[in-house]
Design a protein around this motif. Structure first.
Motif, short mmCIF file in Angstrom:
data_model
loop_
_atom_site.label_atom_id
_atom_site.label_comp_id
_atom_site.label_asym_id
_atom_site.label_seq_id
_atom_site.Cartn_x
_atom_site.Cartn_y
_atom_site.Cartn_z
N GLU A 52 104.28 66.38 55.33
CA GLU A 52 104.72 66.74 56.58
C GLU A 52 104.85 65.23 57.82
OE1 GLU A 52 103.98 69.93 59.36
OE2 GLU A 52 101.64 68.75 58.72
N GLN A 53 104.18 64.59 57.85
CA GLN A 53 104.85 63.02 59.10
C GLN A 53 105.98 62.46 58.52
OE1 GLN A 53 102.23 62.23 61.47
NE2 GLN A 53 101.63 64.28 60.40
N GLU A 54 106.07 62.51 57.53
CA GLU A 54 107.38 62.59 57.09
C GLU A 54 108.83 63.30 57.20
OE1 GLU A 54 109.96 61.51 52.72
OE2 GLU A 54 108.15 61.18 53.11
N PHE A 55 108.33 64.14 57.38
CA PHE A 55 109.18 65.68 57.91
C PHE A 55 109.44 65.12 59.74
CE2 PHE A 55 108.05 68.50 54.46
CZ PHE A 55 108.56 67.05 52.93
N TYR A 100 110.71 80.20 51.82
CA TYR A 100 109.62 80.22 50.66
C TYR A 100 109.80 78.73 50.72
CZ TYR A 100 107.94 81.34 45.76
OH TYR A 100 107.54 81.12 45.11
N TYR A 101 110.14 78.06 50.81
CA TYR A 101 109.80 76.76 50.80
C TYR A 101 108.80 76.34 51.17
CZ TYR A 101 113.76 75.48 47.20
OH TYR A 101 114.88 75.75 46.45
N TYR A 102 109.26 76.00 52.30
CA TYR A 102 108.56 76.17 53.73
C TYR A 102 106.90 77.00 53.28
CZ TYR A 102 106.39 75.97 58.01
OH TYR A 102 105.66 75.20 58.82
N ASP A 103 107.14 78.31 53.29
CA ASP A 103 105.67 79.42 52.61
C ASP A 103 105.26 78.75 51.90
OD1 ASP A 103 106.41 81.20 55.04
OD2 ASP A 103 108.24 82.21 53.61
N GLU A 114 110.27 70.27 45.52
CA GLU A 114 111.29 68.87 45.42
C GLU A 114 111.35 69.09 47.44
OE1 GLU A 114 113.05 66.59 43.94
OE2 GLU A 114 112.28 67.88 41.91
N LYS A 115 111.60 67.61 47.49
CA LYS A 115 110.91 67.17 48.96
C LYS A 115 111.62 66.99 50.36
CE LYS A 115 108.28 63.30 49.87
NZ LYS A 115 107.85 61.97 49.83
N PRO A 116 113.15 66.97 49.66
CA PRO A 116 114.62 67.12 49.58
C PRO A 116 114.30 69.19 50.28
CG PRO A 116 114.96 65.55 48.54
CD PRO A 116 113.77 66.45 48.42
N GLU A 117 113.83 69.36 49.26
CA GLU A 117 114.58 71.05 49.46
C GLU A 117 113.15 71.25 51.18
OE1 GLU A 117 117.08 72.99 48.94
OE2 GLU A 117 117.44 70.98 48.31
#
Length: 254
Positions: A52-55, A100-103, A114-117
């Motif tokens: 999350e810090q990276e995002f 769905y990825y964020y959930d 995968e981190k990019p998604e």
């Protein structure tokens, strides 16, 4: 079709009017993301905290050149691609930004994809949907969107027809008696269960135009598209930004 109401908004608004950001402060600051309330701490989940810090760091860098981010989004949506069907645009959204990825990311026990998604979904889900911010961001980025999307806004283009259909449908919905109550009830139903074309039509009928000729100038090939041009407004009304969205969509075809 269960609605992901809070998050499903941005990219479909993007394709028919680029919109985003926080608060009702009208400045020239080109912020895109709300990042003040991270989901994780080092103690709660070290791995997700690190991601999350990276995002967040990526988002802050992105805000320095937001035009590039907007162009990237529109490229992913393929708004000037070979296919101009509504179902294709919707599919592109679902493929690149489905929440769905964020959930799963928010669920401490959820599987990390995968981190990019996850990053794409994280950024997308930290764009505010408030009416004030939609208007504010349109004032900043509307010209850029219009420049990029101008081929899709010409007379005879199906995308223009999609916009006209949305505009006409909101006009009709607001003319129906107790439309707010009906929209609220429908939103509740759509979030309780999955519904498909034949099941949705009886639920949508109380909000439809009496004359089919008022519903727009596009013949949709798929039930999911025909119902989307109504459920779109169910979500917008629930989010409290329907009138702001309507104003922007109408400006694109006037």
């Amino acid at each position: 079709m269960k609605i992901s109401g809070k998050y499903f908004f941005t990219f479909w608004i993007l394709i028919f009017g680029f919109i985003i950001y926080p608060s009702c402060v009208y400045s020239q600051d080109k912020h895109l993301f709300e990042l003040d309330n991270p989901d994780y701490t080092k103690e709660s989940n070290p791995e997700r905290y690190e991601w999350e810090q990276e995002f967040i760091a990526f988002a802050k860098e992105t805000e320095k050149k937001p035009e590039n981010y907007i162009r990237h989004i529109l490229k992913l949506m393929e708004i000037n691609g070979e296919s101009h069907e509504l179902i294709t645009y919707r599919g592109n959204y679902l493929w690149h930004f489905y929440t769905y990825y964020y959930d799963q990311f928010k669920d401490p026990e959820g599987y990390l994809y995968e981190k990019p998604e996850i990053k794409k979904a994280y950024l997308h889900c930290h764009i505010s949907r408030s009416s004030e911010n939609i208007t504010r961001l349109w004032s900043l980025f509307g010209p850029l969107f219009t420049e990029i999307a101008s081929p899709c806004l010409q007379e005879g283009r199906p995308e223009r027809g999609y916009i006209q259909t949305l505009v006409n449908n909101w006009d009709c919905m607001k003319d129906t008696k107790n439309y707010g109550k009906k929209l609220d009830e429908l939103y509740f139903k759509l979030n309780q269960n999955y519904y498909y074309g034949d099941e949705l039509w009886p639920m949508l009928k109380p909000l439809m135009c009496k004359s089919n000729s008022k519903n727009g100038s596009v013949n949709f090939s798929y039930d999911s598209d025909r119902t989307w041009v109504y459920t779109f407004w169910v979500r917008r009304y629930h989010e409290g930004n329907a009138d702001a969205v309507y104003t922007i969509l109408k400006s694109l075809i006037d």
